[in-house]
Every structure is written in C-alpha cells, then in structure tokens.
Design a protein around this motif. Structure first.
Motif, mmCIF file in Angstrom:
data_model
loop_
_atom_site.group_PDB
_atom_site.id
_atom_site.type_symbol
_atom_site.label_atom_id
_atom_site.label_comp_id
_atom_site.label_asym_id
_atom_site.label_seq_id
_atom_site.Cartn_x
_atom_site.Cartn_y
_atom_site.Cartn_z
ATOM 1 N N MET A 88 -11.105 -39.674 53.719
ATOM 2 C CA MET A 88 -11.313 -39.453 52.442
ATOM 3 C C MET A 88 -10.180 -39.681 51.538
ATOM 4 O O MET A 88 -10.240 -40.469 50.505
ATOM 5 C CB MET A 88 -11.931 -38.113 52.196
ATOM 6 C CG MET A 88 -13.228 -37.946 52.810
ATOM 7 S SD MET A 88 -14.679 -39.011 52.087
ATOM 8 C CE MET A 88 -14.717 -39.894 53.325
ATOM 9 N N ALA A 89 -9.016 -39.278 52.017
ATOM 10 C CA ALA A 89 -7.623 -39.258 51.238
ATOM 11 C C ALA A 89 -7.538 -41.019 51.252
ATOM 12 O O ALA A 89 -7.159 -41.442 50.142
ATOM 13 C CB ALA A 89 -6.517 -38.864 52.139
ATOM 14 N N ALA A 90 -7.847 -41.882 52.054
ATOM 15 C CA ALA A 90 -7.615 -43.163 52.152
ATOM 16 C C ALA A 90 -8.626 -43.790 51.134
ATOM 17 O O ALA A 90 -8.176 -44.834 50.326
ATOM 18 C CB ALA A 90 -7.724 -43.729 53.641
ATOM 19 N N THR A 114 -13.033 -39.799 43.502
ATOM 20 C CA THR A 114 -13.024 -38.311 43.680
ATOM 21 C C THR A 114 -14.367 -37.436 43.926
ATOM 22 O O THR A 114 -14.279 -36.509 44.546
ATOM 23 C CB THR A 114 -12.186 -37.521 42.820
ATOM 24 O OG1 THR A 114 -12.888 -37.603 41.622
ATOM 25 C CG2 THR A 114 -10.790 -37.663 42.816
ATOM 26 N N ALA A 115 -15.667 -38.116 43.397
ATOM 27 C CA ALA A 115 -16.801 -37.607 43.825
ATOM 28 C C ALA A 115 -17.396 -37.632 45.273
ATOM 29 O O ALA A 115 -17.696 -36.372 45.658
ATOM 30 C CB ALA A 115 -17.959 -38.593 43.102
ATOM 31 N N ILE A 116 -16.749 -38.535 45.900
ATOM 32 C CA ILE A 116 -17.197 -38.768 47.450
ATOM 33 C C ILE A 116 -16.629 -37.546 48.201
ATOM 34 O O ILE A 116 -17.393 -36.658 49.016
ATOM 35 C CB ILE A 116 -17.077 -40.026 47.949
ATOM 36 C CG1 ILE A 116 -17.759 -40.857 47.118
ATOM 37 C CG2 ILE A 116 -17.324 -39.934 49.540
ATOM 38 C CD1 ILE A 116 -17.465 -42.401 47.670
ATOM 39 N N PRO A 117 -15.400 -37.375 48.023
ATOM 40 C CA PRO A 117 -14.828 -36.025 49.099
ATOM 41 C C PRO A 117 -15.203 -34.946 48.522
ATOM 42 O O PRO A 117 -15.306 -33.945 49.295
ATOM 43 C CB PRO A 117 -13.307 -36.450 48.867
ATOM 44 C CG PRO A 117 -13.203 -37.273 47.595
ATOM 45 C CD PRO A 117 -14.320 -38.138 47.527
ATOM 46 N N ALA A 118 -15.356 -34.628 47.113
ATOM 47 C CA ALA A 118 -15.816 -33.421 46.358
ATOM 48 C C ALA A 118 -17.100 -33.146 47.150
ATOM 49 O O ALA A 118 -17.442 -31.728 47.344
ATOM 50 C CB ALA A 118 -15.833 -33.517 44.897
ATOM 51 N N LEU A 128 -6.137 -31.398 46.422
ATOM 52 C CA LEU A 128 -5.271 -31.668 47.239
ATOM 53 C C LEU A 128 -4.894 -33.117 47.673
ATOM 54 O O LEU A 128 -3.862 -33.631 47.544
ATOM 55 C CB LEU A 128 -5.242 -30.956 48.690
ATOM 56 C CG LEU A 128 -4.273 -31.085 49.759
ATOM 57 C CD1 LEU A 128 -2.761 -30.940 49.178
ATOM 58 C CD2 LEU A 128 -4.378 -30.123 50.884
ATOM 59 N N ILE A 129 -6.080 -33.688 48.205
ATOM 60 C CA ILE A 129 -6.270 -35.183 48.569
ATOM 61 C C ILE A 129 -5.654 -35.962 47.331
ATOM 62 O O ILE A 129 -4.937 -36.890 47.397
ATOM 63 C CB ILE A 129 -7.644 -35.569 49.092
ATOM 64 C CG1 ILE A 129 -8.087 -35.067 50.080
ATOM 65 C CG2 ILE A 129 -7.898 -37.186 48.916
ATOM 66 C CD1 ILE A 129 -9.537 -35.072 50.695
ATOM 67 N N THR A 130 -6.178 -35.621 46.019
ATOM 68 C CA THR A 130 -5.892 -36.359 44.912
ATOM 69 C C THR A 130 -4.546 -36.483 44.592
ATOM 70 O O THR A 130 -3.697 -37.327 44.119
ATOM 71 C CB THR A 130 -6.775 -35.978 43.873
ATOM 72 O OG1 THR A 130 -7.995 -36.258 44.211
ATOM 73 C CG2 THR A 130 -6.651 -36.799 42.555
#
Length: 264
Positions: A88-90, A114-118, A128-130
């Motif tokens: 997801m970070a990638a 950011t919606a997908i990992p959220a 954190l990822i963002t």
C-alpha cells in the motif's frame, strides 16, 4: 499455518502489483502528454512561513505516532499485515508522485492514493504510510519539502485518509454497494486533500490580506484538473476494492471491510 500465510502474502502481492502497474502506466501516460515546467502540488520548501510550518508539524506528529503504534499492534496479531502495508505504501508513493500541470495555477495536481489503504488498513496506518512516502519524495525527488512535510501529511495523510474511509463506512452503513462506496471514498478523499491544501496555502501566504478571497482563488484554480482527477481516483479505488472482492474476499473480511456473509 505458515504456508497459509505465505500463500495469502503471495496472492495479495500479485493482485496489488498488477493493479499498481496499471495505475502507474495510466498516470505516466497522462504526465508525459502534459509535461511543463510547473512545480509539484505537494507544498514546496519555503512556501509556508516557519510559524505555520511548525503548526502543521504539531498537528501531524501525533497522528504519525499513533499510526506507528497501530502498525505494531496489528502486525503482532496478523503476520500478513506488514507485507500489505508495504504494498500500500508503494501505491501511495507512485500515485502521488505523478504531477499533472494546472494551467490556471502555474502548478500541478496529482492523485493522493490514500483512500485505498485507508479502506483496507485503516486511517491511522495510512497516515504513517503517507508520511513515509512524503518524506522520501521530499528527500530524493524534490517533490514537496521538509519544512512543509507536516502540512502535506495533514492534507494528504490525515484529511485524505479520514475523509475517504469516513465516506466509505457511512455509505456501507446505509447498505450502498461496495464498488459505489469505494468510488465515492476515492473521489471525496482526493477533493478533501486539495481543499485542505488550499486552506494551508491561503492561511500561510495571505499576509494582511483576507483569508476567504485567497482561499477561494486557490481552490478554483485547481478545479479544471482536480474535479476529473477526483473522479479518476474514485474509479481506481473502486476497481482495486472490487478486484480484491472477486479474487480474495476473505482478506476483505479479515480487515473488516465487508461482513463474512457478503463474501459467500
């Protein structure tokens, strides 16, 4: 047990990698067709006064710290969680690194991603990822800045993640379909990022000028690209969630995205 975990990791990796490549190809094509000497829309180094930069840092740091705490907690419970976080970070890193010029503003827009990992991982870990993605982009790609990192985390990480997952969960509560809910989550997340960025810019650079006229000008300047980009990001989010539902609905159940009976 270990073989099952490895199998899940491999399946998720294949699905996400395929979709990431598709998204990347699409965004690279858009970018190459619209190349100009514009500046990236992550707020660049030196744009905000230090007082405002410090304020946004103070807002962002507690969310990033809580994201680290949640990641440690969830990783202890599920061994397959960390690899998915990495994937997801990638996605966030690649999607948000593709600027599309805004002729009316002399700068660039880009999807937030950011919606997908959220939806899959929760908003706390997404912040954190963002934050990590934004830091790498600032250090190695001159995309954003170090002093403006806090402001960029607030707009893209906090507002993007919480707005997206909030809309998704609200619509699902009213029994709206999975793909439709994901679409609106992606779209609203994207627009929330740019509304927040407009607030940050207007507050930071207005000087003695009134806030609202400048905020309105900045917001309107991004409309020609950000309205369609929001729709595109909604479609990407819906496609990703739908793909996982078709191929690995059990993972959506595990992460609390859908109920067990919906996977049958």
């Amino acid at each position: 047990m270990k073989s099952e975990v490895r199998s899940q990791k491999s399946e998720v990796k294949k699905l996400v990698t395929r979709y990431s490549l598709l998204i990347t190809l699409m965004l690279v094509t858009c970018h190459l067709s619209l190349v100009t000497d514009a500046f990236a829309m992550h707020i660049s180094e030196g744009i905000l006064p230090l007082s405002w930069a410090a304020l946004w840092f103070a807002v962002a740091i507690p969310f990033v710290w809580y994201g680290m705490k949640r990641l440690r907690e969830l990783s202890k419970i599920d061994l397959s969680y960390k690899p998915l976080v990495g994937l997801m970070a990638a996605i966030v890193f690649v999607i948000s690194l593709m600027p599309i010029p805004v002729p009316t503003a002399g700068t660039c827009s880009h999807p937030g991603g950011t919606a997908i990992p959220a939806i899959l991982l929760g908003p706390a870990v997404t912040v954190l990822i963002t934050g990590v993605a934004l830091l790498i982009q600032a250090l190695f790609f001159a995309h954003g800045g170090l002093t403006t990192w806090g402001a960029d985390v607030v707009s893209m990480g906090i507002m993007g993640a919480f707005a997206g997952v909030g809309i998704f969960r609200l619509m699902r509560k009213f029994n709206v379909g999975l793909a439709v809910s994901a679409f609106f989550a992606g779209m609203i997340s994207d627009w929330a990022i740019y509304a927040t960025t407009s607030v940050e810019l207007a507050a930071g650079i207005r000087g003695d000028e009134p806030f609202w006229p400048l905020f309105t000008k900045i917001l309107i300047a991004f409309v020609p690209t950000q309205l369609p980009l929001g729709i595109v990001e909604g479609a990407m989010t819906a496609g990703m969630v739908k793909l996982l539902f078709k191929r690995r609905a059990d993972l959506l159940v595990k992460f609390g995205v859908i109920k067990a009976e919906e996977a049958i």
